[in-house]
Enzyme design. Structure first.
Site, PDB file in Angstrom:
ATOM      1  N   HIS A 280      44.666  37.809  25.132  1.00  0.00           N
ATOM      2  CA  HIS A 280      44.198  38.516  23.709  1.00  0.00           C
ATOM      3  C   HIS A 280      42.937  39.194  23.860  1.00  0.00           C
ATOM      4  CE1 HIS A 280      40.303  36.177  23.027  1.00  0.00           C
ATOM      5  NE2 HIS A 280      41.168  34.918  23.672  1.00  0.00           N
ATOM      6  N   CYS A 299      41.467  30.532  27.019  1.00  0.00           N
ATOM      7  CA  CYS A 299      42.333  31.725  26.964  1.00  0.00           C
ATOM      8  C   CYS A 299      41.943  32.892  27.716  1.00  0.00           C
ATOM      9  CB  CYS A 299      42.506  32.130  25.481  1.00  0.00           C
ATOM     10  SG  CYS A 299      43.449  30.890  24.762  1.00  0.00           S
TER      11      CYS A 299
END
Length: 409
Positions: A280, A299
């Protein structure tokens, strides 16, 4: 009348060997050190004795077993699953290239060396490591090279026509199309410890532009964000948060709305997996200027994320003509700047590999070592000093650690 089911014949793991083919196998074993493997693992003395005794059951059994073990190590990697820390990739190659069929083809063609050589990873990075192994006598460097050659074997031999591959210790992401790296991006990965990024092979199913972020309960409740949002609506609106309480249970939900300050930035890749790991954007783009970027909660934050998202939206278009590519690009740009949550499905398969190489070819084409930020080298290196493990598991039994937070540093 019911159709008779077709029973697929599986080639046996013990087959008939001639003395000539067995001698060729013995030659492969003698030279297998060039592939970072140990000739002693494949019982060359027993094979030599069986060759001297001539054709028969002993030769068939001994040669078949040595060939089987070579196939397994060259195709799947020598490192046992217990020593591949946080490795959650299940390699499809044993199903795609069954040992018995490889053996049968090798014996039919009398090309033992060629059949085994064909199992080597096809990526140029593997060849660079092999060349480096031949050029050095330094024991520590040789062990590190061997470990990273083996890591290439853990992956599928065919990575796909287009795919994303990120090397966690290098803090880099590569987008490859038709065997050519077309873009590279700096990354921010998980901090060492519980939030270390695991190694995965997943599929991107969609690109989410202007994502929302459902705040985990460890923050909503544990850090008091829920109460702050509910009690300070002006502050919550300015920060982009919406919150509500279930009147029956008292459960508070907080969702950060799309916007420049959203913790996921302006895009995320939808790649469902039990770890809740994805790639992301980030509003803290200044962090990409740091050399050491193990900063996230697991992440992978990606530099130039909007560019990546638009590129994937175009590549994911099934009708891939100049006209449709332009239309897809125009649409993706419009969506990305709309400020509205939008999911664009990826129709063409787009695998993403989250890998952990501590020696490899960097984005400038130089072979170099990368810092072992999670300490995952030690068990791999140690495994090469131990006897070969037979009947190895294909899937890890390590616990899946679900990453639930991705707060900005």
């Amino acid at each position: 009348m019911e159709a008779t089911p077709v029973v697929q014949q599986v080639a046996p793991l013990v087959q008939v060997w001639s003395v000539g083919d067995a001698k060729a196998l013995l030659g492969v074993i003698a030279s297998i050190g060039s592939e970072g493997l140990n000739p002693k693992d494949y019982n060359p003395d027993a094979l030599s004795a069986a060759i001297a005794a001539g054709p028969g059951d002993t030769l068939n059994q001994t040669a078949s077993q040595a060939f089987q073990w070579l196939v397994e190590d060259l195709r799947d990697g020598r490192t046992p699953m217990d020593d591949r820390k946080q490795w959650f990739v299940v390699d499809p190659d044993p199903d795609l290239y069954p040992t018995g069929e490889i053996m049968a083809d090798a014996l039919a063609s009398h090309n033992i060396a060629g059949a085994l050589k064909a199992l080597n990873p096809t990526k140029p990075d593997y060849a660079r490591l092999r060349d480096a192994l031949a050029e050095t006598t330094d024991p520590a460097r040789r062990k590190l090279i061997k470990a990273n050659m083996d890591r290439w074997r853990w992956l599928p031999r065919d990575l796909g026509q287009q795919y994303l591959l990120t090397n966690v210790p290098e803090y880099q992401l590569r987008l490859t199309v038709n065997n050519k790296i077309i873009s590279t991006y700096k990354t921010i990965v998980g901090k060492p410890g519980r939030t270390a990024t695991p190694q995965l092979a997943e599929t991107v199913e969609g690109v989410i532009f202007n994502p929302t972020w459902t705040v985990p309960q460890s923050i909503v409740k544990g850090e008091g964000l829920g109460a702050k949002v509910l009690n300070n609506p002006g502050w919550a609106k300015a920060a982009g948060y919406k919150g509500w309480k279930d009147p029956k249970t008292g459960f508070v939900t907080v969702v950060q709305q799309p916007g420049a300050n959203n913790s996921l930035g302006l895009m995320k890749l939808d790649m469902p997996n039990p770890h809740a790991i994805f790639l992301h954007d980030t509003p803290s783009r200044n962090l990409f200027n740091r050399d050491q970027r193990a900063l996230s909660h697991g992440c992978i934050r990606t530099e130039r994320a909007q560019e990546l998202a638009i590129t994937l939206a175009i590549l994911g278009n099934l009708a891939n003509t100049p006209e449709t590519r332009k239309a897809a690009a125009d649409e993706a740009v419009a969506i990305s700047t709309s400020g509205k949550y939008t999911r664009v499905p990826i129709e063409k398969q787009m695998p993403v590999y989250i890998t952990y190489f501590t020696m490899g070819v960097d984005i400038n084409g130089k072979l170099r070592a990368f810092s072992d930020i999670y300490g995952r080298d030690a068990p791999v290196l140690a495994s090469f000093d131990k006897p070969r493990v037979a009947n190895r598991a294909r899937k890890t039994d390590e616990k899946v650690v679900e990453i639930i937070d991705d707060l900005q540093t």
